[in-house]
Enzyme design. Structure first.
Site, PDB file in Angstrom:
ATOM      1  N   ARG A 120     -15.187   3.400 -22.300  1.00  0.00           N
ATOM      2  CA  ARG A 120     -14.128   2.415 -22.607  1.00  0.00           C
ATOM      3  C   ARG A 120     -12.777   3.065 -22.889  1.00  0.00           C
ATOM      4  NH1 ARG A 120     -18.315  -0.027 -25.731  1.00  0.00           N
ATOM      5  NH2 ARG A 120     -19.278  -1.684 -24.492  1.00  0.00           N
ATOM      6  N   LYS A 142       0.103   2.681 -14.617  1.00  0.00           N
ATOM      7  CA  LYS A 142      -0.605   1.834 -13.637  1.00  0.00           C
ATOM      8  C   LYS A 142      -1.658   2.713 -12.968  1.00  0.00           C
ATOM      9  CE  LYS A 142       2.696  -1.714 -12.260  1.00  0.00           C
ATOM     10  NZ  LYS A 142       3.503  -2.247 -11.150  1.00  0.00           N
ATOM     11  N   GLU A 184      11.339   6.616  -2.972  1.00  0.00           N
ATOM     12  CA  GLU A 184      11.304   6.078  -4.346  1.00  0.00           C
ATOM     13  C   GLU A 184      12.518   6.567  -5.143  1.00  0.00           C
ATOM     14  OE1 GLU A 184       9.258   3.789  -5.201  1.00  0.00           O
ATOM     15  OE2 GLU A 184       7.551   3.986  -3.852  1.00  0.00           O
ATOM     16  N   LYS A 233      12.347   5.617 -15.238  1.00  0.00           N
ATOM     17  CA  LYS A 233      11.049   4.923 -15.227  1.00  0.00           C
ATOM     18  C   LYS A 233      10.565   4.703 -16.657  1.00  0.00           C
ATOM     19  CE  LYS A 233       6.811   3.859 -13.353  1.00  0.00           C
ATOM     20  NZ  LYS A 233       5.906   3.943 -12.258  1.00  0.00           N
ATOM     21  N   GLU A 243       4.558  -5.337 -17.045  1.00  0.00           N
ATOM     22  CA  GLU A 243       5.252  -6.051 -15.962  1.00  0.00           C
ATOM     23  C   GLU A 243       5.301  -7.555 -16.173  1.00  0.00           C
ATOM     24  OE1 GLU A 243       4.744  -4.185 -12.126  1.00  0.00           O
ATOM     25  OE2 GLU A 243       5.376  -5.997 -11.108  1.00  0.00           O
ATOM     26  N   ARG A 247       9.926  -4.775 -15.455  1.00  0.00           N
ATOM     27  CA  ARG A 247       9.260  -3.726 -14.675  1.00  0.00           C
ATOM     28  C   ARG A 247       9.222  -4.041 -13.180  1.00  0.00           C
ATOM     29  NH1 ARG A 247       4.051   0.030 -16.323  1.00  0.00           N
ATOM     30  NH2 ARG A 247       3.995   1.181 -14.364  1.00  0.00           N
ATOM     31  N   ASN A 251      10.065  -2.506  -8.024  1.00  0.00           N
ATOM     32  CA  ASN A 251       9.549  -2.877  -6.703  1.00  0.00           C
ATOM     33  C   ASN A 251      10.641  -3.180  -5.691  1.00  0.00           C
ATOM     34  OD1 ASN A 251       6.741  -2.703  -7.231  1.00  0.00           O
ATOM     35  ND2 ASN A 251       6.956  -4.500  -8.526  1.00  0.00           N
ATOM     36  N   HIS A 254       9.860  -3.105  -1.998  1.00  0.00           N
ATOM     37  CA  HIS A 254       8.407  -3.096  -1.834  1.00  0.00           C
ATOM     38  C   HIS A 254       7.845  -4.386  -1.234  1.00  0.00           C
ATOM     39  CE1 HIS A 254       8.810   0.552  -4.134  1.00  0.00           C
ATOM     40  NE2 HIS A 254       7.503   0.772  -4.135  1.00  0.00           N
ATOM     41  N   HIS A 258       5.659  -3.408   1.619  1.00  0.00           N
ATOM     42  CA  HIS A 258       4.202  -3.616   1.653  1.00  0.00           C
ATOM     43  C   HIS A 258       3.801  -4.439   2.861  1.00  0.00           C
ATOM     44  CE1 HIS A 258       3.685  -2.760  -2.915  1.00  0.00           C
ATOM     45  NE2 HIS A 258       3.416  -1.686  -2.191  1.00  0.00           N
ATOM     46  N   HIS A 271       4.355   5.352   2.908  1.00  0.00           N
ATOM     47  CA  HIS A 271       4.787   4.354   1.928  1.00  0.00           C
ATOM     48  C   HIS A 271       6.308   4.440   1.729  1.00  0.00           C
ATOM     49  CE1 HIS A 271       4.720   1.780  -1.571  1.00  0.00           C
ATOM     50  NE2 HIS A 271       5.263   2.737  -2.307  1.00  0.00           N
TER      51      HIS A 271
HETATM   52  P1  NAD Z   1      -1.061  11.517  -2.002  1.00  0.00           P
HETATM   53  O1  NAD Z   1      -1.617  11.584  -3.339  1.00  0.00           O
HETATM   54  O2  NAD Z   1      -1.961  11.101  -0.895  1.00  0.00           O
HETATM   55  O3  NAD Z   1      -0.425  12.929  -1.647  1.00  0.00           O
HETATM   56  C1  NAD Z   1       0.174  13.112  -0.390  1.00  0.00           C
HETATM   57  C2  NAD Z   1      -0.356  14.360   0.320  1.00  0.00           C
HETATM   58  O4  NAD Z   1       0.200  15.517  -0.280  1.00  0.00           O
HETATM   59  C3  NAD Z   1      -1.864  14.541   0.228  1.00  0.00           C
HETATM   60  O5  NAD Z   1      -2.338  15.020   1.449  1.00  0.00           O
HETATM   61  C4  NAD Z   1      -2.018  15.580  -0.866  1.00  0.00           C
HETATM   62  O6  NAD Z   1      -3.214  16.313  -0.761  1.00  0.00           O
HETATM   63  C5  NAD Z   1      -0.838  16.458  -0.602  1.00  0.00           C
HETATM   64  N1  NAD Z   1      -0.311  17.213  -1.735  1.00  0.00           N
HETATM   65  C6  NAD Z   1      -0.253  16.857  -3.026  1.00  0.00           C
HETATM   66  N2  NAD Z   1       0.428  17.753  -3.723  1.00  0.00           N
HETATM   67  C7  NAD Z   1       0.778  18.741  -2.864  1.00  0.00           C
HETATM   68  C8  NAD Z   1       1.529  19.931  -2.991  1.00  0.00           C
HETATM   69  N3  NAD Z   1       2.091  20.275  -4.130  1.00  0.00           N
HETATM   70  N4  NAD Z   1       1.686  20.701  -1.890  1.00  0.00           N
HETATM   71  C9  NAD Z   1       1.178  20.311  -0.697  1.00  0.00           C
HETATM   72  N5  NAD Z   1       0.489  19.189  -0.507  1.00  0.00           N
HETATM   73  C10 NAD Z   1       0.308  18.401  -1.590  1.00  0.00           C
HETATM   74  O7  NAD Z   1       0.216  10.539  -1.933  1.00  0.00           O
HETATM   75  P2  NAD Z   1       1.413  10.266  -2.945  1.00  0.00           P
HETATM   76  O8  NAD Z   1       2.557   9.905  -2.100  1.00  0.00           O
HETATM   77  O9  NAD Z   1       1.555  11.328  -3.958  1.00  0.00           O
HETATM   78  O10 NAD Z   1       0.910   8.963  -3.726  1.00  0.00           O
HETATM   79  C11 NAD Z   1       0.655   7.758  -3.045  1.00  0.00           C
HETATM   80  C12 NAD Z   1      -0.248   6.908  -3.906  1.00  0.00           C
HETATM   81  O11 NAD Z   1       0.413   6.636  -5.139  1.00  0.00           O
HETATM   82  C13 NAD Z   1      -0.603   5.572  -3.307  1.00  0.00           C
HETATM   83  O12 NAD Z   1      -1.975   5.368  -3.445  1.00  0.00           O
HETATM   84  C14 NAD Z   1       0.172   4.575  -4.139  1.00  0.00           C
HETATM   85  O13 NAD Z   1      -0.486   3.330  -4.244  1.00  0.00           O
HETATM   86  C15 NAD Z   1       0.231   5.273  -5.459  1.00  0.00           C
HETATM   87  N6  NAD Z   1       1.361   4.863  -6.312  1.00  0.00           N
HETATM   88  C16 NAD Z   1       1.092   4.544  -7.593  1.00  0.00           C
HETATM   89  C17 NAD Z   1       2.123   4.190  -8.448  1.00  0.00           C
HETATM   90  C18 NAD Z   1       1.820   3.899  -9.885  1.00  0.00           C
HETATM   91  O14 NAD Z   1       2.713   3.454 -10.602  1.00  0.00           O
HETATM   92  N7  NAD Z   1       0.621   4.162 -10.335  1.00  0.00           N
HETATM   93  C19 NAD Z   1       3.440   4.167  -7.986  1.00  0.00           C
HETATM   94  C20 NAD Z   1       3.691   4.522  -6.661  1.00  0.00           C
HETATM   95  C21 NAD Z   1       2.637   4.863  -5.825  1.00  0.00           C
HETATM   96  N1  GLY Z   2       5.659   1.880  -9.192  1.00  0.00           N
HETATM   97  C1  GLY Z   2       5.836   0.601  -9.789  1.00  0.00           C
HETATM   98  C2  GLY Z   2       5.484   0.551 -11.222  1.00  0.00           C
HETATM   99  O1  GLY Z   2       5.079   1.535 -11.801  1.00  0.00           O
HETATM  100  O2  GLY Z   2       5.582  -0.480 -11.820  1.00  0.00           O
END
Ligand code: NAD
Ligand code: GLY
Length: 371
Positions: A120, A142, A184, A233, A243, A247, A251, A254, A258, A271
């Site tokens: 939990r 998130k 972003e 942020k 949100e 918050r 987006n 987005h 999306h 993305h």
């Molecule tokens: P990702 O985690 O897939 O990383 C992108 C690529 O880079 C992968 O192939 C990874 O292995 C590689 N990588 C990571 N670090 C590296 C480094 N230092 N050197 C070389 N390669 C490296 O993608 P991302 O763009 O980091 O994240 C996208 C995800 O984040 C999505 O799932 C999206 O929904 C999520 N997201 C979440 C939030 C949130 O608020 N939680 C906000 C925006 C996006």
């Molecule tokens: N990336 C959008 C949020 O964190 O709310």
């Protein structure tokens, strides 16, 4: 009637430590942030090869186990979550121990969700290694996995105890992933005033003047950029963690973004590219609605062009407009757009029609794409 009175009894504030080459000093920060004796480090096959050894070398005295996930958005699913739960149970992680996410947003989101559900809720540490994760996903709590019927459909708000950002790790990032993060970053420039951060730092100007340094990962510039985005942020999340209002401004771009990702099966655009197209769409709608003038429309478009981040697109405007109806921000069947209303300021608007979206997308199709 009985009433269950709930007040927050614990302070959920947490530090974001940012610097170049601070991965090797992780122990100091982790010891400050948690009382953990055991650490379960979740990473993927790519990041494991690059940074796992460096992290572990700095963690003497802790009992450590790892979970290695496959690399890619398609593994942001229930099987990866199960893998983390299984390892946590076999490793006998207790509530006072911690789970660490070492990687990009995919690893961060899955690991955070696993941490929020294991016993939990167990302490959780984010060590983001992509630009997107450093400026956005690691901050704000998130956490989620995808469902075959939708992205990030299963998740929680679960804040980490520490975000440790080593900007040096960005040096190994492929150009495509840097550009995704920059999508972003540009977003922050256009919502800066609405974040109520009051730092007096003009992100748009900074971005206009530092493109080459940013593309070359120059240390100080990268640190300043990541620090400032995290401040924005953090300011937004502190005002509206779950949100219920503000918050949503995070987006910007987005809603159309999306819809573009969905209608192209998440295969054609990253993305960040989809968000860039979505932002161009939002700016065009705002201009057509006379929320912003031509000067600001041009300033924003020029900055996006300067970052060579507009993909070749050939967008299907009607299909995309229709897909915006399934956005997570829909309330009472109304799509809620985040639209620019004056320089670096945005607002929520629920009066955007399908025709306006189609018209805007048709206009952005005419903007030359980056080579
Ligand atoms: P990702 O985690 O897939 O990383 C992108 C690529 O880079 C992968 O192939 C990874 O292995 C590689 N990588 C990571 N670090 C590296 C480094 N230092 N050197 C070389 N390669 C490296 O993608 P991302 O763009 O980091 O994240 C996208 C995800 O984040 C999505 O799932 C999206 O929904 C999520 N997201 C979440 C939030 C949130 O608020 N939680 C906000 C925006 C996006
Ligand atoms: N990336 C959008 C949020 O964190 O709310």
């Amino acid at each position: 009637m009985l009433k269950v009175e709930l007040k927050k009894t614990i302070d959920e504030s947490y530090p974001i430590e940012i610097g170049s080459q601070i991965l090797g000093k992780a122990k100091k920060y982790i010891q400050k942030a948690t009382k953990a004796k055991k650490l379960l480090i979740v990473t993927n096959e790519t990041v494991y090869k690059l940074y796992y050894a460096k992290l572990v070398a700095s963690l003497d005295g802790f009992e450590i186990e790892k979970v290695l996930l496959k690399d890619g958005e398609k593994y942001k699913n229930i099987s990866s979550l199960q893998k983390i739960w299984d390892k946590a149970l076999k490793f006998k992680l207790e509530r006072k121990d911690a789970i660490i996410a070492l990687g990009g947003g995919v690893v961060g989101d899955i690991t955070g969700f696993a941490a929020s559900t294991y016993l939990r809720g167990i302490d959780f540490i984010q060590i983001p290694t992509t630009l997107l994760a450093q400026v956005d996903s690691s901050v704000g709590g998130k956490v989620a996995i995808n469902h075959p019927l939708g992205k990030n459909m299963l998740g929680a708000f679960y804040q980490p105890k520490l975000v440790l950002i080593d900007t040096f790790t960005l040096k190994s990032l492929p150009l495509k992933e840097l550009k995704t993060g920059l999508g972003e970053v540009l977003k922050y420039a256009f919502i800066e005033k609405s974040c109520n951060c009051n730092e007096g730092f003009e992100l748009c100007e900074f971005l206009k003047n530092n493109k080459n340094s940013i593309y070359n990962f120059e240390s100080i510039v990268t640190e300043n950029l990541v620090t400032y985005c995290c401040k924005l942020k953090a300011a937004v999340v502190s005002q509206d963690e779950k949100e219920s209002g503000l918050r949503a401004i995070l987006n910007l771009g987005h809603t159309i973004g999306h819809a573009i990702e969905k209608t192209t099966d998440y295969k054609k655009f990253t993305h960040g590219e989809a968000v860039v197209l979505g932002m161009l769409g939002a700016f065009q709608i705002a201009f057509d609605k006379e929320f912003i003038d031509e000067t600001y429309l041009k300033e924003a478009t020029d900055l996006i062009k300067q970052y060579e981040i507009i993909p070749k697109s050939n967008l299907d405007s009607k299909k995309i407009a229709k897909a915006t109806i399934y956005d997570k921000k829909v309330v009472d069947s109304k799509v809620r757009f985040i639209l620019p209303v004056s320089p670096y300021e945005v607002d929520i608007c629920d009066t955007v029609t399908q025709d306006e979206i189609v018209k805007a997308i048709n206009k952005i199709k005419k903007i030359p794409y980056s080579k």
